[in-house]
Design an enzyme around this catalytic site. Sequence first.
Site, PDB file in Angstrom:
ATOM      1  N   ASN A 142       0.793  -1.242   0.000  1.00  0.00           N
ATOM      2  CA  ASN A 142       0.000   0.000   0.000  1.00  0.00           C
ATOM      3  C   ASN A 142       0.819   1.283   0.000  1.00  0.00           C
ATOM      4  OD1 ASN A 142       0.617  -0.888   2.604  1.00  0.00           O
ATOM      5  ND2 ASN A 142      -1.148   0.113   3.518  1.00  0.00           N
ATOM      6  N   GLY A 196       9.019 -12.057  -4.969  1.00  0.00           N
ATOM      7  CA  GLY A 196       8.103 -13.170  -5.176  1.00  0.00           C
ATOM      8  C   GLY A 196       6.980 -13.208  -4.168  1.00  0.00           C
ATOM      9  N   GLY A 198       4.369 -14.610  -1.074  1.00  0.00           N
ATOM     10  CA  GLY A 198       4.572 -14.788   0.357  1.00  0.00           C
ATOM     11  C   GLY A 198       4.805 -16.231   0.752  1.00  0.00           C
ATOM     12  N   VAL A 201       8.543 -17.284  -1.519  1.00  0.00           N
ATOM     13  CA  VAL A 201       9.775 -16.552  -1.218  1.00  0.00           C
ATOM     14  C   VAL A 201       9.752 -15.967   0.203  1.00  0.00           C
ATOM     15  CG1 VAL A 201      11.250 -14.640  -1.970  1.00  0.00           C
ATOM     16  CG2 VAL A 201      10.100 -16.072  -3.648  1.00  0.00           C
ATOM     17  N   GLY A 202       8.600 -15.420   0.602  1.00  0.00           N
ATOM     18  CA  GLY A 202       8.498 -14.856   1.962  1.00  0.00           C
ATOM     19  C   GLY A 202       8.778 -15.931   2.997  1.00  0.00           C
ATOM     20  N   GLU A 240       3.845  -5.230  12.281  1.00  0.00           N
ATOM     21  CA  GLU A 240       2.997  -4.051  12.033  1.00  0.00           C
ATOM     22  C   GLU A 240       1.812  -4.553  11.216  1.00  0.00           C
ATOM     23  OE1 GLU A 240       3.461  -0.977  13.077  1.00  0.00           O
ATOM     24  OE2 GLU A 240       5.442  -1.268  13.938  1.00  0.00           O
ATOM     25  N   CYS A 274      -3.170   1.411   6.707  1.00  0.00           N
ATOM     26  CA  CYS A 274      -3.397   0.621   7.918  1.00  0.00           C
ATOM     27  C   CYS A 274      -4.067   1.469   9.003  1.00  0.00           C
ATOM     28  CB  CYS A 274      -2.101   0.023   8.425  1.00  0.00           C
ATOM     29  SG  CYS A 274      -0.837   1.253   8.726  1.00  0.00           S
ATOM     30  N   GLU A 450       7.834   1.314  14.995  1.00  0.00           N
ATOM     31  CA  GLU A 450       8.704   1.800  13.927  1.00  0.00           C
ATOM     32  C   GLU A 450       8.823   3.313  14.031  1.00  0.00           C
ATOM     33  OE1 GLU A 450       7.199  -0.058  10.213  1.00  0.00           O
ATOM     34  OE2 GLU A 450       8.805  -1.517  10.490  1.00  0.00           O
TER      35      GLU A 450
HETATM   36  P1  NAD Z   1      -0.321  -9.569   3.319  1.00  0.00           P
HETATM   37  O1  NAD Z   1      -0.212 -10.057   4.713  1.00  0.00           O
HETATM   38  O2  NAD Z   1      -1.144 -10.345   2.361  1.00  0.00           O
HETATM   39  O3  NAD Z   1       1.131  -9.502   2.647  1.00  0.00           O
HETATM   40  C1  NAD Z   1       2.159  -8.731   3.199  1.00  0.00           C
HETATM   41  C2  NAD Z   1       3.488  -9.323   2.777  1.00  0.00           C
HETATM   42  O4  NAD Z   1       3.608 -10.619   3.344  1.00  0.00           O
HETATM   43  C3  NAD Z   1       3.654  -9.494   1.268  1.00  0.00           C
HETATM   44  O5  NAD Z   1       4.981  -9.201   0.915  1.00  0.00           O
HETATM   45  C4  NAD Z   1       3.360 -10.973   1.077  1.00  0.00           C
HETATM   46  O6  NAD Z   1       3.997 -11.526  -0.043  1.00  0.00           O
HETATM   47  C5  NAD Z   1       3.945 -11.544   2.353  1.00  0.00           C
HETATM   48  N1  NAD Z   1       3.386 -12.847   2.762  1.00  0.00           N
HETATM   49  C6  NAD Z   1       2.134 -13.316   2.561  1.00  0.00           C
HETATM   50  N2  NAD Z   1       2.034 -14.569   3.069  1.00  0.00           N
HETATM   51  C7  NAD Z   1       3.240 -14.888   3.599  1.00  0.00           C
HETATM   52  C8  NAD Z   1       3.762 -16.034   4.252  1.00  0.00           C
HETATM   53  N3  NAD Z   1       3.019 -17.113   4.485  1.00  0.00           N
HETATM   54  N4  NAD Z   1       5.054 -16.003   4.663  1.00  0.00           N
HETATM   55  C9  NAD Z   1       5.813 -14.907   4.465  1.00  0.00           C
HETATM   56  N5  NAD Z   1       5.380 -13.798   3.831  1.00  0.00           N
HETATM   57  C10 NAD Z   1       4.111 -13.781   3.412  1.00  0.00           C
HETATM   58  O7  NAD Z   1      -0.771  -8.061   3.390  1.00  0.00           O
HETATM   59  P2  NAD Z   1      -1.075  -7.073   2.173  1.00  0.00           P
HETATM   60  O8  NAD Z   1      -2.402  -7.416   1.605  1.00  0.00           O
HETATM   61  O9  NAD Z   1       0.112  -7.005   1.272  1.00  0.00           O
HETATM   62  O10 NAD Z   1      -1.136  -5.663   2.939  1.00  0.00           O
HETATM   63  C11 NAD Z   1      -2.269  -5.178   3.544  1.00  0.00           C
HETATM   64  C12 NAD Z   1      -2.200  -5.363   5.044  1.00  0.00           C
HETATM   65  O11 NAD Z   1      -1.038  -4.736   5.571  1.00  0.00           O
HETATM   66  C13 NAD Z   1      -3.355  -4.710   5.752  1.00  0.00           C
HETATM   67  O12 NAD Z   1      -3.866  -5.593   6.726  1.00  0.00           O
HETATM   68  C14 NAD Z   1      -2.729  -3.495   6.414  1.00  0.00           C
HETATM   69  O13 NAD Z   1      -3.403  -3.015   7.537  1.00  0.00           O
HETATM   70  C15 NAD Z   1      -1.376  -3.982   6.741  1.00  0.00           C
HETATM   71  N6  NAD Z   1      -0.459  -2.852   6.942  1.00  0.00           N
HETATM   72  C16 NAD Z   1      -0.058  -2.539   8.218  1.00  0.00           C
HETATM   73  C17 NAD Z   1       0.763  -1.436   8.433  1.00  0.00           C
HETATM   74  C18 NAD Z   1       1.228  -1.055   9.824  1.00  0.00           C
HETATM   75  O14 NAD Z   1       2.175  -0.302   9.929  1.00  0.00           O
HETATM   76  N7  NAD Z   1       0.588  -1.534  10.872  1.00  0.00           N
HETATM   77  C19 NAD Z   1       1.177  -0.665   7.358  1.00  0.00           C
HETATM   78  C20 NAD Z   1       0.725  -0.997   6.089  1.00  0.00           C
HETATM   79  C21 NAD Z   1      -0.091  -2.108   5.884  1.00  0.00           C
END
Ligand code: NAD
Length: 471
Positions: A142, A196, A198, A201-202, A240, A274, A450
């Site tokens: 985002n 890549g 999540g 690669v994550g 976060e 967020c 952070e």
């Molecule tokens: P997401 O959890 O789907 O993905 C975030 C990241 O995690 C991506 O890089 C994704 O590839 C990776 N990921 C997904 N599954 C994984 C796994 N099993 N193992 C390791 N990595 C994995 O979130 P999103 O849809 O990309 O982002 C939106 C979310 O992020 C919202 O819930 C938002 O509130 C949150 N967010 C929080 C903050 C904060 O500072 N609190 C800031 C921005 C966004």
Amino acid sequence: MTFWGGRWRDSRGSNRIPVLNPATESILVESVESSPEQVRAAVDAAAAARGVWNGSSSSERAELLNGIADALEECADELALVVTDEVGTPIAESRRLQLPTAVHTFRSTAAAIEDFSFREMLDNSVIEHCPIGVVAAITPWNYPLYLAACKLAPAIAAGCPIVIKPSETAPLAVTELADLCHRTGVPGGAVGLVQGGGETVGNALIEAAGVDMISFTGSTRTGGRIAAQAGRLIRPVALELGGKSAAVVLDAALLESAVRQTVAKCFQNAGQTCAALSRLLVPGHLKARTEELAVAFAGEYAAGDPRDPETTLGPLASEAQLGRVRRFVRSADEDGARVLCGGWELPNGVEKGFFVPATVISDVSPDMEVAREEIFGPVLSIIAFEDESEALAIADGTEYGLSGAVWAADADRAMRFARRMRIGSVAINGAPTNADAPFGGFGASGFGRERGRAGIEEYLATKAIHSAANG
Ligand code: NAD
């Protein structure tokens, strides 16, 4: 592309992930995943670089961070377009928010280490705040540059090598940022980047031997999984996560400003923030006036081509997001709430792309899904309360605890209310957010902080050296 040891390499994974422009639904680029071997190599290079910052002073690292900020500013126009194309943020907002917040993060972290004490004396002991080691960082789409900066800048400040995996939905700007860190003089091994999905690669990054700490920003669902993995691996983790933030209006005095600002904070980046103020809590007797104001302000949003400087409402970042947001609005309607404007169709004048209109829903009760779940779209829920204690119970009544706002004629009353809320940050009467203050959540919004000094502390481990000579 995959980056480690100061060199870019073609990614060798077997998956190709199309990065879409969410406004046109066209493919910007087919991104090839890093292979599992490449993820391990990036972490190995970072582990080999654990001591890379040892000889550097805080001032030298601060200078480097300011250099990265300068370099970001120099290509701000170009990068703003990249973010607009991959995320859908309207270009005016990318220029006003996406880029400056990233630049500020590098600058404020530089300022924070200048007077950070990495060593203190306690009687006969030296207390050292040491770099925690190799950081595995995973970020969402985002605010790609800012959220990556929130991890890269403190890692460099603390002296930790870091390997980052940006979101597969919007990896392009962060790839540029990693290159810019390298070109500014970050030593080889100190910053790596893998690309890549999540699950692939994550997950490989989190599990890689050599990772000392995990720093994750993303959804609560993924954060929970990662926390469980971190527990098994006995690795510290900072999370976060999501939010369901409330703006609470305690009396009529500042109603118009309160509604205007809440709408702005809810619809920023099409609601994909967020800390979005997605719930507006007002006394029952102010509900009708609040509805009128919210609908009028929502009506000012112009959906359209995100590259057009006049556009104020861009698309959601992906088709999955679009489906999710539409489901939430429908569920509110089915649960008996009133959709005052917007809804689940494409906004007027828009024919394609992952758009939802600026949506205001009233008669929302705290137990409805739309009031409890993070929606991550331009959807504001108006909730009425009877008295202050009910307002607090509703505001704190979700699993999240990220941020919020309070409005009252009496600033002391607002302060008392703010102090009772279980959230990581709260603004009183429209006060601007201090971008150097710690940011993070309570409850399902995660743990760890952070930004600024608190951000650097996340990447440090404490060591006590007891010496007779010091006594
Ligand atoms: P997401 O959890 O789907 O993905 C975030 C990241 O995690 C991506 O890089 C994704 O590839 C990776 N990921 C997904 N599954 C994984 C796994 N099993 N193992 C390791 N990595 C994995 O979130 P999103 O849809 O990309 O982002 C939106 C979310 O992020 C919202 O819930 C938002 O509130 C949150 N967010 C929080 C903050 C904060 O500072 N609190 C800031 C921005 C966004």
